[in-house]
Design a protein around this motif. Structure first.
Motif, PDB file in Angstrom:
ATOM      1  N   VAL A  53       0.831  -1.114   0.116  1.00 27.58           N
ATOM      2  CA  VAL A  53       0.099   0.006  -0.128  1.00 27.58           C
ATOM      3  C   VAL A  53       0.784   1.040   0.009  1.00 27.58           C
ATOM      4  O   VAL A  53       1.502   1.638   1.044  1.00 27.58           O
ATOM      5  CB  VAL A  53      -0.937   0.050   1.321  1.00 27.58           C
ATOM      6  CG1 VAL A  53      -1.676   1.198   1.204  1.00 27.58           C
ATOM      7  CG2 VAL A  53      -1.840  -1.344   1.429  1.00 27.58           C
ATOM      8  N   ARG A  54       0.915   1.976  -1.120  1.00 25.82           N
ATOM      9  CA  ARG A  54       1.684   2.921  -1.322  1.00 25.82           C
ATOM     10  C   ARG A  54       0.862   4.320  -0.892  1.00 25.82           C
ATOM     11  O   ARG A  54       0.011   4.748  -1.644  1.00 25.82           O
ATOM     12  CB  ARG A  54       2.326   2.948  -2.388  1.00 25.82           C
ATOM     13  CG  ARG A  54       3.199   4.262  -2.868  1.00 25.82           C
ATOM     14  CD  ARG A  54       4.710   4.085  -2.300  1.00 25.82           C
ATOM     15  NE  ARG A  54       5.661   5.150  -2.468  1.00 25.82           N
ATOM     16  CZ  ARG A  54       6.318   5.104  -3.327  1.00 25.82           C
ATOM     17  NH1 ARG A  54       6.603   4.150  -4.306  1.00 25.82           N
ATOM     18  NH2 ARG A  54       7.266   6.000  -3.458  1.00 25.82           N
ATOM     19  N   GLN A  74       9.977  -6.649   1.413  1.00 26.53           N
ATOM     20  CA  GLN A  74       9.952  -7.212   0.146  1.00 26.53           C
ATOM     21  C   GLN A  74      10.078  -8.539   0.188  1.00 26.53           C
ATOM     22  O   GLN A  74       9.459  -9.247  -0.726  1.00 26.53           O
ATOM     23  CB  GLN A  74      11.179  -6.392  -0.682  1.00 26.53           C
ATOM     24  CG  GLN A  74      10.699  -4.912  -1.399  1.00 26.53           C
ATOM     25  CD  GLN A  74      11.779  -4.502  -2.043  1.00 26.53           C
ATOM     26  OE1 GLN A  74      13.031  -4.712  -1.597  1.00 26.53           O
ATOM     27  NE2 GLN A  74      11.499  -3.717  -3.113  1.00 26.53           N
ATOM     28  N   GLN A  75      10.934  -9.131   0.664  1.00 27.93           N
ATOM     29  CA  GLN A  75      11.332 -10.730   0.682  1.00 27.93           C
ATOM     30  C   GLN A  75       9.760 -11.236   1.420  1.00 27.93           C
ATOM     31  O   GLN A  75       9.454 -12.452   0.830  1.00 27.93           O
ATOM     32  CB  GLN A  75      12.190 -11.139   1.595  1.00 27.93           C
ATOM     33  CG  GLN A  75      12.539 -12.624   1.751  1.00 27.93           C
ATOM     34  CD  GLN A  75      13.106 -12.828   0.115  1.00 27.93           C
ATOM     35  OE1 GLN A  75      13.912 -12.475  -0.424  1.00 27.93           O
ATOM     36  NE2 GLN A  75      12.430 -13.971  -0.375  1.00 27.93           N
ATOM     37  N   ILE A  76       9.172 -10.670   2.260  1.00 25.18           N
ATOM     38  CA  ILE A  76       7.953 -11.231   2.744  1.00 25.18           C
ATOM     39  C   ILE A  76       7.010 -11.389   1.449  1.00 25.18           C
ATOM     40  O   ILE A  76       6.212 -12.059   1.261  1.00 25.18           O
ATOM     41  CB  ILE A  76       7.382 -10.576   3.972  1.00 25.18           C
ATOM     42  CG1 ILE A  76       8.461 -10.796   4.951  1.00 25.18           C
ATOM     43  CG2 ILE A  76       6.073 -10.982   4.287  1.00 25.18           C
ATOM     44  CD1 ILE A  76       8.346  -9.973   6.296  1.00 25.18           C
ATOM     45  N   ILE A  99      -0.160  -8.167  -4.419  1.00 25.72           N
ATOM     46  CA  ILE A  99      -0.945  -7.054  -4.784  1.00 25.72           C
ATOM     47  C   ILE A  99       0.231  -5.927  -4.781  1.00 25.72           C
ATOM     48  O   ILE A  99       0.538  -5.518  -3.599  1.00 25.72           O
ATOM     49  CB  ILE A  99      -2.198  -6.548  -4.473  1.00 25.72           C
ATOM     50  CG1 ILE A  99      -3.118  -7.735  -4.594  1.00 25.72           C
ATOM     51  CG2 ILE A  99      -2.952  -5.495  -5.235  1.00 25.72           C
ATOM     52  CD1 ILE A  99      -4.362  -7.852  -3.813  1.00 25.72           C
ATOM     53  N   GLY A 100       0.240  -4.972  -5.767  1.00 26.53           N
ATOM     54  CA  GLY A 100       1.081  -3.786  -5.634  1.00 26.53           C
ATOM     55  C   GLY A 100       0.629  -2.722  -6.436  1.00 26.53           C
ATOM     56  O   GLY A 100      -0.190  -2.651  -7.289  1.00 26.53           O
ATOM     57  N   ASN A 101       1.701  -1.588  -6.610  1.00 27.94           N
ATOM     58  CA  ASN A 101       1.368  -0.465  -7.384  1.00 27.94           C
ATOM     59  C   ASN A 101       2.026  -0.077  -8.541  1.00 27.94           C
ATOM     60  O   ASN A 101       3.352  -0.138  -8.388  1.00 27.94           O
ATOM     61  CB  ASN A 101       1.515   0.895  -6.361  1.00 27.94           C
ATOM     62  CG  ASN A 101       0.942   2.154  -6.982  1.00 27.94           C
ATOM     63  OD1 ASN A 101       1.394   2.758  -7.822  1.00 27.94           O
ATOM     64  ND2 ASN A 101      -0.032   2.834  -6.043  1.00 27.94           N
ATOM     65  N   ALA A 102       1.482   0.144  -9.656  1.00 26.50           N
ATOM     66  CA  ALA A 102       2.201   0.128 -10.746  1.00 26.50           C
ATOM     67  C   ALA A 102       3.254   1.073 -11.095  1.00 26.50           C
ATOM     68  O   ALA A 102       3.964   0.965 -11.886  1.00 26.50           O
ATOM     69  CB  ALA A 102       1.169   0.099 -11.898  1.00 26.50           C
ATOM     70  N   THR A 130       7.372  -2.052  -5.644  1.00 21.41           N
ATOM     71  CA  THR A 130       6.406  -3.116  -6.253  1.00 21.41           C
ATOM     72  C   THR A 130       7.025  -3.702  -7.318  1.00 21.41           C
ATOM     73  O   THR A 130       7.090  -4.781  -7.408  1.00 21.41           O
ATOM     74  CB  THR A 130       4.916  -2.318  -6.635  1.00 21.41           C
ATOM     75  OG1 THR A 130       4.226  -2.052  -5.312  1.00 21.41           O
ATOM     76  CG2 THR A 130       4.528  -3.168  -7.519  1.00 21.41           C
ATOM     77  N   ARG A 131       7.760  -3.101  -8.090  1.00 19.98           N
ATOM     78  CA  ARG A 131       8.291  -3.578  -9.495  1.00 19.98           C
ATOM     79  C   ARG A 131       9.466  -4.550  -8.921  1.00 19.98           C
ATOM     80  O   ARG A 131       9.458  -5.739  -9.763  1.00 19.98           O
ATOM     81  CB  ARG A 131       8.705  -2.309 -10.485  1.00 19.98           C
ATOM     82  CG  ARG A 131       9.451  -2.914 -11.564  1.00 19.98           C
ATOM     83  CD  ARG A 131       8.718  -3.635 -12.497  1.00 19.98           C
ATOM     84  NE  ARG A 131       9.766  -3.936 -13.736  1.00 19.98           N
ATOM     85  CZ  ARG A 131       9.557  -3.491 -14.822  1.00 19.98           C
ATOM     86  NH1 ARG A 131       8.557  -2.725 -15.050  1.00 19.98           N
ATOM     87  NH2 ARG A 131      10.180  -3.999 -15.759  1.00 19.98           N
TER      88      ARG A 131
END
Length: 153
Positions: A14-15, A100-102, A110-113, A118-119
């Motif tokens: 969540v960004r 990030q590892q988790i 689910i991440g932010n484009a 996220t990338r």
């Protein structure tokens, strides 16, 4: 390790914060609302039959974000990576890598484009053998795979 305690789980990035500063209007891909986050979490958790959710979020937004997700997503259990204790206190770079590892280890992500964080998770999930059908972006209805962006078939 932490991920074994979670079992099979959904991880979400969540960004907030810096994204809110330059978001103009409502853009569910770039700048989803907390209600849009919650809806996507409920939908994806139901689709993959997951009841545990790990939330990666900046510490200053974590409490409000998790409280909102809990309030609007009954039946799901939310976890975060607590950074106040040793050996992580004062080392936000290490905390970010641990989160990030988790997310890489999650059954679904689910991440932010628009986020390089996220990338990186998407790329590492792909290169570690995770199926593209388990990677999503906020505001998009279908899975998103990094292969097209990497030029890999």
């Amino acid at each position: 390790p932490f991920t074994r305690k979670l079992g099979r789980y959904l991880a979400v990035h969540v960004r907030l914060g810096d994204f809110r500063k330059w978001c103009k209007g409502v853009d569910p891909v770039k700048c989803p609302t907390l209600d849009q986050h919650a809806q996507k979490v409920r939908d994806i958790a139901a689709r993959f039959r997951l009841s545990t959710v790990f939330v990666a979020c900046a510490p200053e937004y974590r409490n409000d974000t998790v409280a909102h997700l809990q309030r609007t997503s009954p039946g799901l259990t939310f976890h975060t990576f607590h950074t106040e204790g040793e050996p992580f206190r004062g080392h936000p770079d290490v905390v970010g890598m641990a989160e990030q590892q988790i997310c890489i280890d999650a059954a679904v992500f689910i991440g932010n484009a628009w986020s390089t964080w996220t990338r990186t998770v998407h790329e590492l999930r792909y290169t570690s053998g995770k199926k593209c059908s388990t990677d999503f972006l906020w505001g998009l209805d279908k899975p998103w795979c990094v292969t097209g962006a990497l030029g890999v078939l």
